[in-house]
Write a protein that holds these residues in place. Structure first.
Motif, PDB file in Angstrom:
ATOM      1  N   PRO A 113      11.583  23.487  10.538  1.00 58.22           N
ATOM      2  CA  PRO A 113      12.950  23.989  10.291  1.00 58.22           C
ATOM      3  C   PRO A 113      13.103  24.494   8.873  1.00 58.22           C
ATOM      4  O   PRO A 113      12.379  24.095   7.971  1.00 58.22           O
ATOM      5  CB  PRO A 113      13.831  22.764  10.560  1.00 58.22           C
ATOM      6  CG  PRO A 113      12.937  21.598  10.343  1.00 58.22           C
ATOM      7  CD  PRO A 113      11.549  22.032  10.768  1.00 58.22           C
ATOM      8  N   LYS A 114      14.066  25.388   8.677  1.00 57.56           N
ATOM      9  CA  LYS A 114      14.314  25.957   7.365  1.00 57.56           C
ATOM     10  C   LYS A 114      15.078  24.963   6.485  1.00 57.56           C
ATOM     11  O   LYS A 114      15.556  23.919   6.950  1.00 57.56           O
ATOM     12  CB  LYS A 114      15.111  27.257   7.507  1.00 57.56           C
ATOM     13  CG  LYS A 114      14.347  28.356   8.224  1.00 57.56           C
ATOM     14  CD  LYS A 114      15.159  29.635   8.265  1.00 57.56           C
ATOM     15  CE  LYS A 114      14.392  30.752   8.954  1.00 57.56           C
ATOM     16  NZ  LYS A 114      15.174  32.016   8.998  1.00 57.56           N
ATOM     17  N   ASP A 115      15.154  25.306   5.210  1.00 57.62           N
ATOM     18  CA  ASP A 115      15.833  24.419   4.255  1.00 57.62           C
ATOM     19  C   ASP A 115      17.315  24.276   4.573  1.00 57.62           C
ATOM     20  O   ASP A 115      17.914  23.219   4.335  1.00 57.62           O
ATOM     21  CB  ASP A 115      15.646  24.954   2.830  1.00 57.62           C
ATOM     22  CG  ASP A 115      14.175  24.946   2.423  1.00 57.62           C
ATOM     23  OD1 ASP A 115      13.402  24.162   3.029  1.00 57.62           O
ATOM     24  OD2 ASP A 115      13.791  25.740   1.537  1.00 57.62           O
ATOM     25  N   ASP A 116      17.932  25.347   5.089  1.00 57.59           N
ATOM     26  CA  ASP A 116      19.362  25.275   5.374  1.00 57.59           C
ATOM     27  C   ASP A 116      19.675  24.623   6.703  1.00 57.59           C
ATOM     28  O   ASP A 116      20.822  24.565   7.134  1.00 57.59           O
ATOM     29  CB  ASP A 116      19.972  26.681   5.339  1.00 57.59           C
ATOM     30  CG  ASP A 116      19.258  27.629   6.285  1.00 57.59           C
ATOM     31  OD1 ASP A 116      18.266  27.210   6.921  1.00 57.59           O
ATOM     32  OD2 ASP A 116      19.679  28.801   6.384  1.00 57.59           O
ATOM     33  N   GLY A 117      18.646  24.157   7.424  1.00 59.80           N
ATOM     34  CA  GLY A 117      18.862  23.459   8.686  1.00 59.80           C
ATOM     35  C   GLY A 117      18.873  24.359   9.903  1.00 59.80           C
ATOM     36  O   GLY A 117      18.937  23.856  11.027  1.00 59.80           O
ATOM     37  N   SER A 118      18.818  25.680   9.737  1.00 64.34           N
ATOM     38  CA  SER A 118      18.825  26.593  10.872  1.00 64.34           C
ATOM     39  C   SER A 118      17.440  26.683  11.486  1.00 64.34           C
ATOM     40  O   SER A 118      16.424  26.392  10.857  1.00 64.34           O
ATOM     41  CB  SER A 118      19.285  27.984  10.419  1.00 64.34           C
ATOM     42  OG  SER A 118      18.402  28.493   9.441  1.00 64.34           O
ATOM     43  N   GLU A 119      17.386  27.075  12.752  1.00 65.00           N
ATOM     44  CA  GLU A 119      16.122  27.197  13.452  1.00 65.00           C
ATOM     45  C   GLU A 119      15.359  28.432  12.970  1.00 65.00           C
ATOM     46  O   GLU A 119      15.962  29.466  12.696  1.00 65.00           O
ATOM     47  CB  GLU A 119      16.372  27.299  14.952  1.00 65.00           C
ATOM     48  CG  GLU A 119      16.995  26.045  15.557  1.00 65.00           C
ATOM     49  CD  GLU A 119      17.159  26.167  17.064  1.00 65.00           C
ATOM     50  OE1 GLU A 119      16.795  27.246  17.583  1.00 65.00           O
ATOM     51  OE2 GLU A 119      17.643  25.209  17.685  1.00 65.00           O
ATOM     52  N   PRO A 120      14.056  28.334  12.881  1.00 61.79           N
ATOM     53  CA  PRO A 120      13.269  29.501  12.447  1.00 61.79           C
ATOM     54  C   PRO A 120      13.296  30.601  13.506  1.00 61.79           C
ATOM     55  O   PRO A 120      13.557  30.357  14.686  1.00 61.79           O
ATOM     56  CB  PRO A 120      11.868  28.923  12.260  1.00 61.79           C
ATOM     57  CG  PRO A 120      11.817  27.728  13.150  1.00 61.79           C
ATOM     58  CD  PRO A 120      13.210  27.148  13.150  1.00 61.79           C
ATOM     59  N   GLU A 121      13.034  31.793  13.074  1.00 66.16           N
ATOM     60  CA  GLU A 121      13.050  32.949  13.979  1.00 66.16           C
ATOM     61  C   GLU A 121      11.872  32.889  14.935  1.00 66.16           C
ATOM     62  O   GLU A 121      10.758  32.484  14.566  1.00 66.16           O
ATOM     63  CB  GLU A 121      13.005  34.239  13.170  1.00 66.16           C
ATOM     64  CG  GLU A 121      13.145  35.492  14.024  1.00 66.16           C
ATOM     65  CD  GLU A 121      13.093  36.751  13.194  1.00 66.16           C
ATOM     66  OE1 GLU A 121      13.248  37.845  13.769  1.00 66.16           O
ATOM     67  OE2 GLU A 121      12.886  36.634  11.963  1.00 66.16           O
ATOM     68  N   ASP A 122      12.122  33.280  16.166  1.00 59.56           N
ATOM     69  CA  ASP A 122      11.071  33.307  17.180  1.00 59.56           C
ATOM     70  C   ASP A 122      10.029  34.349  16.787  1.00 59.56           C
ATOM     71  O   ASP A 122      10.370  35.495  16.483  1.00 59.56           O
ATOM     72  CB  ASP A 122      11.683  33.654  18.544  1.00 59.56           C
ATOM     73  CG  ASP A 122      10.712  33.423  19.689  1.00 59.56           C
ATOM     74  OD1 ASP A 122       9.493  33.391  19.440  1.00 59.56           O
ATOM     75  OD2 ASP A 122      11.172  33.268  20.827  1.00 59.56           O
ATOM     76  N   PRO A 123       8.727  33.992  16.795  1.00 61.73           N
ATOM     77  CA  PRO A 123       7.691  34.987  16.429  1.00 61.73           C
ATOM     78  C   PRO A 123       7.699  36.208  17.348  1.00 61.73           C
ATOM     79  O   PRO A 123       7.201  37.271  16.976  1.00 61.73           O
ATOM     80  CB  PRO A 123       6.393  34.194  16.551  1.00 61.73           C
ATOM     81  CG  PRO A 123       6.788  32.754  16.443  1.00 61.73           C
ATOM     82  CD  PRO A 123       8.160  32.657  17.044  1.00 61.73           C
TER      83      PRO A 123
END
Length: 293
Positions: A123-133
């Protein structure tokens, strides 16, 4: 002996090609039948190559594989798609290495996406889900499909020199236009048509008639001097038209209002009579009323 040699020599000069060659010859070369394949004939390796599916690029191939198997373009199974794509790339590399270069670049991108999907999701630092590859690949495929469908719609439109041709005609401005000849029966038919149209249009002139209420009042008083009672219907001359009857009736009402006339009826539904008023029954009074009117 000599006659046999001459006969053999004459036969050698004749054309030894059989007359019927359609079922015997392999082909025709410059109009002549060919019975045997030449030993020095060179056939290129790609001469008999047949392509059943032609693709305009890697995206076209990927879109074909996805649509053929009803894959969701927003949830692409990368393992199956990459395997099928690499099988096609191997076929291209065996035939045309230069053509396979662009496809190899897309194959590397597919392998990279597949590898990124195997890695754990961080997960990213801001808590959002990473982008789908697969997001970038899906976006490119959707845009390519839209452009491809738009190109197909444009291709359906009429194209000059393919669906129609522009005609050119020579026009000489100095040429005098020749008017058509009019035959007598055509002129007769035109004149009869004008007469029929003229019969449909009729004019009616309306003249304004000056009518005086005072004159009709005088006429009623003079008539009642000779008759004591006049029936209501006999007081009007309907043959003179509606305007005269209306003015005559107004004159009678005006005389009644002034008390110079009396409208009487013996009983209900009985005839209506008109006579002079009591105050105007005298001869002098009647003459004065006429003068006043």
């Amino acid at each position: 002996m000599n006659s046999k040699l001459d006969e053999l020599a004459g036969q050698s000069d004749r054309d030894s090609t059989p007359d019927t060659v359609d079922g015997l010859a392999l082909a025709r070369l410059y109009g002549e039948p060919l019975f045997n394949v030449p030993t020095d004939l060179y056939i290129p390796p790609d001469a008999l190559e047949v392509f059943l599916e032609a693709f305009e690029g890697p995206l076209d191939l990927l879109l074909y594989l996805i649509r053929k198997q009803n894959f969701n373009i927003l949830d692409i199974p990368m393992a199956d798609l990459t395997r099928q794509y690499l099988e096609y790339i191997n076929e291209i590399r065996n035939r045309n290495l230069e053509l396979a270069a662009e496809y190899l670049l897309m194959a590397a991108m597919l392998i990279e996406i597949k590898s990124r999907m195997l890695l754990p999701v961080i997960p990213k630092d801001d808590g959002s889900e990473p982008e789908d590859p697969r997001a970038e690949l899906a976006r490119r495929l959707i845009e390519y499909e839209q452009m491809k469908l738009a190109a197909q719609e444009l291709d359906k439109l009429p194209v000059i020199d393919r669906d129609f041709w522009v005609s050119h005609a020579h026009h000489d401005p100095e040429t005098v236009a020749r008017l058509p000849d009019v035959l007598p029966h055509e002129l007769k038919e035109a004149w009869q048509a004008i007469l029929r149209r003229a019969s449909l249009n009729k004019t009616h002139t309306i003249s304004r008639e000056e009518l005086s209420v005072r004159e009709h009042m005088t006429f009623i008083l003079r008539r009642l001097q000779t008759q004591k009672f006049v029936e209501f219907f006999d007081l009007f001359d309907v043959q003179r038209g509606v305007p005269v009857v209306v003015v005559h009736f107004i004159a009678m009402l005006e005389l009644t209002r002034e008390g110079l006339l009396r409208v009487t009826q013996a009983e209900p539904y009985a005839p209506i009579y008109v006579r002079l008023g009591y105050e105007a029954t005298g001869e002098n009074a009647a003459s004065g009323a006429i003068a006043a009117a």
